[in-house]
Design a protein around this motif. Sequence first.
Motif, mmCIF file in Angstrom:
data_model
loop_
_atom_site.group_PDB
_atom_site.id
_atom_site.type_symbol
_atom_site.label_atom_id
_atom_site.label_comp_id
_atom_site.label_asym_id
_atom_site.label_seq_id
_atom_site.Cartn_x
_atom_site.Cartn_y
_atom_site.Cartn_z
ATOM 1 N N GLU A 65 13.536 -8.622 -6.538
ATOM 2 C CA GLU A 65 13.499 -10.086 -6.517
ATOM 3 C C GLU A 65 12.531 -10.599 -5.462
ATOM 4 N N PHE A 66 12.582 -10.015 -4.262
ATOM 5 C CA PHE A 66 11.675 -10.432 -3.195
ATOM 6 C C PHE A 66 10.230 -10.164 -3.581
ATOM 7 N N GLU A 67 9.981 -9.002 -4.161
ATOM 8 C CA GLU A 67 8.619 -8.657 -4.553
ATOM 9 C C GLU A 67 8.112 -9.538 -5.690
ATOM 10 N N SER A 68 8.996 -9.916 -6.609
ATOM 11 C CA SER A 68 8.579 -10.800 -7.703
ATOM 12 C C SER A 68 8.286 -12.211 -7.201
ATOM 13 N N ASP A 69 8.894 -12.576 -6.065
ATOM 14 C CA ASP A 69 8.620 -13.881 -5.459
ATOM 15 C C ASP A 69 7.383 -13.843 -4.563
ATOM 16 N N GLY A 70 6.743 -12.682 -4.477
ATOM 17 C CA GLY A 70 5.510 -12.572 -3.708
ATOM 18 C C GLY A 70 5.676 -12.119 -2.280
ATOM 19 N N THR A 84 11.730 -10.153 5.893
ATOM 20 C CA THR A 84 12.153 -11.522 5.645
ATOM 21 C C THR A 84 12.382 -12.291 6.935
#
Length: 78
Positions: free
Chosen positions: A19-24, A64
Amino acid sequence: MKKQELIHLHGLLSEVRSEFESDGADLDLSEYEDLGVKPTSIHRSKTDHKAAVFKLASGITSSTSEEATSEPVAPTAD
């Protein structure tokens, strides 16, 4: 914690990573990747999964925390 529970937690953290990687987000997970233990590596030992969970969680939180803003969060709910 049992091995099955660690594997489940490992899988959940892997989803958080996705999820974090898909959000950039740019996550530094080199230590985790060096271990070579994935949530699907059920043949690996409990100790291996425990180390992977700690490295993955550490990588996610350290990356993060750098992006965290200094905005105060309201203490009340909407």
